[in-house]
Design a protein around this motif. Structure first.
Motif, PDB file in Angstrom:
ATOM      1  N   UNK A  26      35.114  49.153  33.163  1.00 44.67           N
ATOM      2  CA  UNK A  26      36.043  49.469  32.072  1.00 44.67           C
ATOM      3  C   UNK A  26      37.222  48.503  32.064  1.00 44.67           C
ATOM      4  N   UNK A  27      37.674  48.095  33.246  1.00 50.32           N
ATOM      5  CA  UNK A  27      38.805  47.165  33.293  1.00 50.32           C
ATOM      6  C   UNK A  27      38.445  45.841  32.631  1.00 50.32           C
ATOM      7  N   UNK A  28      37.232  45.353  32.874  1.00 47.74           N
ATOM      8  CA  UNK A  28      36.794  44.114  32.239  1.00 47.74           C
ATOM      9  C   UNK A  28      36.772  44.235  30.726  1.00 47.74           C
ATOM     10  N   UNK A  29      36.273  45.366  30.242  1.00 49.79           N
ATOM     11  CA  UNK A  29      36.246  45.585  28.789  1.00 49.79           C
ATOM     12  C   UNK A  29      37.661  45.681  28.222  1.00 49.79           C
ATOM     13  N   UNK A  87      31.221  35.284  46.999  1.00 56.79           N
ATOM     14  CA  UNK A  87      31.720  36.667  47.037  1.00 56.79           C
ATOM     15  C   UNK A  87      32.716  36.923  45.911  1.00 56.79           C
ATOM     16  N   UNK A  88      33.667  36.016  45.731  1.00 56.55           N
ATOM     17  CA  UNK A  88      34.688  36.192  44.688  1.00 56.55           C
ATOM     18  C   UNK A  88      34.070  36.109  43.300  1.00 56.55           C
ATOM     19  N   UNK A  89      33.147  35.181  43.114  1.00 52.67           N
ATOM     20  CA  UNK A  89      32.488  35.035  41.809  1.00 52.67           C
ATOM     21  C   UNK A  89      31.683  36.290  41.482  1.00 52.67           C
ATOM     22  N   UNK A  90      30.943  36.803  42.451  1.00 55.44           N
ATOM     23  CA  UNK A  90      30.143  38.007  42.224  1.00 55.44           C
ATOM     24  C   UNK A  90      31.039  39.187  41.843  1.00 55.44           C
ATOM     25  N   UNK A  91      32.105  39.384  42.619  1.00 54.74           N
ATOM     26  CA  UNK A  91      33.021  40.493  42.333  1.00 54.74           C
ATOM     27  C   UNK A  91      33.669  40.314  40.960  1.00 54.74           C
ATOM     28  N   UNK A  92      34.120  39.092  40.662  1.00 59.08           N
ATOM     29  CA  UNK A  92      34.756  38.827  39.379  1.00 59.08           C
ATOM     30  C   UNK A  92      33.803  39.047  38.209  1.00 59.08           C
ATOM     31  N   UNK A  93      32.568  38.601  38.355  1.00 61.54           N
ATOM     32  CA  UNK A  93      31.579  38.762  37.280  1.00 61.54           C
ATOM     33  C   UNK A  93      31.293  40.238  37.024  1.00 61.54           C
ATOM     34  N   UNK A  94      31.112  40.996  38.089  1.00 61.86           N
ATOM     35  CA  UNK A  94      30.824  42.429  37.943  1.00 61.86           C
ATOM     36  C   UNK A  94      31.997  43.142  37.283  1.00 61.86           C
ATOM     37  N   UNK A  95      33.207  42.841  37.725  1.00 58.51           N
ATOM     38  CA  UNK A  95      34.385  43.507  37.150  1.00 58.51           C
ATOM     39  C   UNK A  95      34.524  43.189  35.667  1.00 58.51           C
ATOM     40  N   UNK A  96      34.345  41.901  35.308  1.00 51.41           N
ATOM     41  CA  UNK A  96      34.552  41.503  33.911  1.00 51.41           C
ATOM     42  C   UNK A  96      33.463  42.052  32.998  1.00 51.41           C
ATOM     43  N   UNK A  97      32.222  42.093  33.489  1.00 54.05           N
ATOM     44  CA  UNK A  97      31.093  42.454  32.622  1.00 54.05           C
ATOM     45  C   UNK A  97      30.645  43.910  32.731  1.00 54.05           C
ATOM     46  N   UNK A  98      30.917  44.548  33.863  1.00 51.72           N
ATOM     47  CA  UNK A  98      30.321  45.862  34.116  1.00 51.72           C
ATOM     48  C   UNK A  98      31.324  46.997  34.258  1.00 51.72           C
ATOM     49  N   UNK A 144      45.277  50.772  19.642  1.00 50.66           N
ATOM     50  CA  UNK A 144      44.793  51.911  18.868  1.00 50.66           C
ATOM     51  C   UNK A 144      43.574  52.553  19.521  1.00 50.66           C
ATOM     52  N   UNK A 145      42.849  51.770  20.319  1.00 48.47           N
ATOM     53  CA  UNK A 145      41.668  52.293  21.011  1.00 48.47           C
ATOM     54  C   UNK A 145      42.022  52.983  22.329  1.00 48.47           C
ATOM     55  N   UNK A 146      43.296  53.017  22.647  1.00 51.38           N
ATOM     56  CA  UNK A 146      43.737  53.688  23.860  1.00 51.38           C
ATOM     57  C   UNK A 146      43.897  52.797  25.065  1.00 51.38           C
ATOM     58  N   UNK A 147      43.799  51.494  24.887  1.00 53.20           N
ATOM     59  CA  UNK A 147      43.966  50.560  26.003  1.00 53.20           C
ATOM     60  C   UNK A 147      45.451  50.366  26.290  1.00 53.20           C
ATOM     61  N   UNK A 148      45.826  50.499  27.554  1.00 50.48           N
ATOM     62  CA  UNK A 148      47.198  50.222  27.956  1.00 50.48           C
ATOM     63  C   UNK A 148      47.315  48.712  28.144  1.00 50.48           C
ATOM     64  N   UNK A 149      47.696  48.039  27.090  1.00 49.23           N
ATOM     65  CA  UNK A 149      47.720  46.577  27.068  1.00 49.23           C
ATOM     66  C   UNK A 149      48.669  46.016  28.126  1.00 49.23           C
ATOM     67  N   UNK A 171      41.359  35.518  29.424  1.00 46.36           N
ATOM     68  CA  UNK A 171      40.620  36.484  28.605  1.00 46.36           C
ATOM     69  C   UNK A 171      41.572  37.508  27.998  1.00 46.36           C
ATOM     70  N   UNK A 172      42.682  37.757  28.694  1.00 41.97           N
ATOM     71  CA  UNK A 172      43.700  38.675  28.186  1.00 41.97           C
ATOM     72  C   UNK A 172      44.737  37.959  27.325  1.00 41.97           C
ATOM     73  N   UNK A 173      44.440  36.708  26.953  1.00 42.19           N
ATOM     74  CA  UNK A 173      45.317  35.902  26.086  1.00 42.19           C
ATOM     75  C   UNK A 173      46.638  35.553  26.759  1.00 42.19           C
ATOM     76  N   UNK A 174      46.619  35.369  28.086  1.00 48.16           N
ATOM     77  CA  UNK A 174      47.792  34.906  28.823  1.00 48.16           C
ATOM     78  C   UNK A 174      47.421  33.644  29.590  1.00 48.16           C
ATOM     79  N   UNK A 175      48.364  33.100  30.339  1.00 45.62           N
ATOM     80  CA  UNK A 175      48.100  31.911  31.142  1.00 45.62           C
ATOM     81  C   UNK A 175      48.981  31.945  32.378  1.00 45.62           C
ATOM     82  N   UNK A 176      48.535  31.315  33.457  1.00 46.29           N
ATOM     83  CA  UNK A 176      49.311  31.293  34.702  1.00 46.29           C
ATOM     84  C   UNK A 176      49.390  29.863  35.221  1.00 46.29           C
ATOM     85  N   UNK A 177      50.530  29.232  34.984  1.00 44.76           N
ATOM     86  CA  UNK A 177      50.743  27.856  35.429  1.00 44.76           C
ATOM     87  C   UNK A 177      51.259  27.775  36.866  1.00 44.76           C
ATOM     88  N   UNK A 178      51.568  28.918  37.458  1.00 41.04           N
ATOM     89  CA  UNK A 178      52.150  28.921  38.804  1.00 41.04           C
ATOM     90  C   UNK A 178      51.103  29.019  39.905  1.00 41.04           C
TER      91      UNK A 178
END
Length: 320
Positions: free
Chosen positions: A191-194, A178-189, A208-213, A68-75
């Motif tokens: 500020x870090x997810x946004x 548990x992991x899915x629930x936590x991940x879903x809440x973080x991504x959708x609910x 420009x919106x102030x996000x520390x990319x 979602x952050x336009x990266x990938x992790x092959x490791x």
């Protein structure tokens, strides 16, 4: 007569956005009908599908954030293997379950941190960083034990990290939920997810919106490493040992599950729930093809076709 334009609810609905859900239901119904006499719908077989897909699903949650952050992790698969060994070695050395948890998750954290720093500070593409780290982690896993497995005899660790059941519910299912629930809440609910989705959608606009990319990308790479470490501990608990072969090829299954679930390979669009459905779909296909008696080569062909078709429909949905 009411025009189509006057009913935006129907006009705006795009079924292709739900292709993974439709495909999963279709695959499940197909195997349920054709393999009904072979025990596909038996409780044991359905629980077996859940056990087989649980660890992939957990790593796929982390990969959803990374992609979602336009990266990938092959490791991610190699980290799981190394973490299974470090946690097993901590138990063998007498550090107990707390030591094993610190060793397993710490391994994932350190490698994820290194990946993140190389991506954000040295500005090396994540594909190249994690491709190199995949080899490094795999080599370390082989080197520290001279390719020998490390057995685990701690029954409590084995129970909580892979092999136990709470009633008739596998402990792996509880970890996954548990992991899915936590991940879903973080991504959708949160500020870090946004910030994660904004970073992948348009990095310049996010800045420009102030996000520390850079910080956001660092955090998603660390998170990927930590969940890979947890996956390694679950492998170790389920198989009663740490082995350098654990997680081999998992990065491909994880990426396939994430893309099937609707997360864009180019960032900005991500869904944890879709990722889990994608993982379950892959697991169901694997299970059904095995029961049908197809050999490994035929299974690879069928799975490849399903993934290509699903991704093709998904890309059409994004383009519309």
């Amino acid at each position: 007569m009411q025009s189509k334009a006057s009913n935006p609810g129907i006009q705006g609905f795009n079924w292709r956005q739900y292709i993974v859900y439709i495909a999963f239901v279709g695959v499940f119904i197909y195997f349920s009908i054709t393999l009904s006499s072979d025990g596909f719908l038996s409780a044991n077989n359905l629980l077996n599908i859940i056990r087989q897909t649980a660890i992939i699903s957990i790593m796929a949650v982390a990969m959803t954030f990374v992609m979602s952050a336009a990266e990938i992790d092959l490791s991610i698969g190699s980290i799981a293997a190394l973490s299974s060994l470090t946690s097993a070695m901590a138990l063998e050395a007498g550090f107990g379950i707390p030591g094993a948890i610190i060793a397993g998750l710490g391994t994932g954290f350190i490698i994820g941190l290194i990946n993140g720093l190389l991506v954000t500070k040295v500005i090396i593409p994540s594909f190249l960083v994690t491709l190199g780290m995949m080899g490094i982690a795999k080599g370390m896993a082989m080197w520290i034990t001279n390719t020998a497995p490390v057995p685990i005899i701690d029954k409590t660790f084995v129970y909580f990290f892979g092999s136990g059941d709470v009633g008739s519910v596998p402990i792996l299912l509880i970890w996954t939920v548990a992991i899915v629930f936590i991940g879903h809440v973080i991504l959708r609910k949160t500020a870090f997810g946004r910030r994660t989705l904004a970073t992948g959608g348009n990095q310049s606009a996010a800045k420009f919106s102030g996000v520390n990319v850079a910080r956001t990308k660092l955090y998603v790479m660390i998170g990927s490493g930590v969940l890979a470490g947890l996956a390694g501990m679950l492998y170790a608990g389920r198989m009663h040992s740490g082995r350098y072969t654990f997680g081999e090829g998992d990065e491909l299954s994880v990426i396939a599950a994430v893309i099937l679930g609707g997360t864009s390979l180019f960032g900005g669009v991500g869904t944890v729930i879709g990722t889990v459905i994608g993982s379950l779909m892959i697991g169901t296909v694997n299970n059904g093809l095995i029961i049908m008696g197809l050999d490994v080569s035929q299974q690879m062909i069928v799975k490849g076709l399903i993934i290509i078709l699903a991704v093709a429909f998904g890309r059409k949905a994004i383009s519309k």
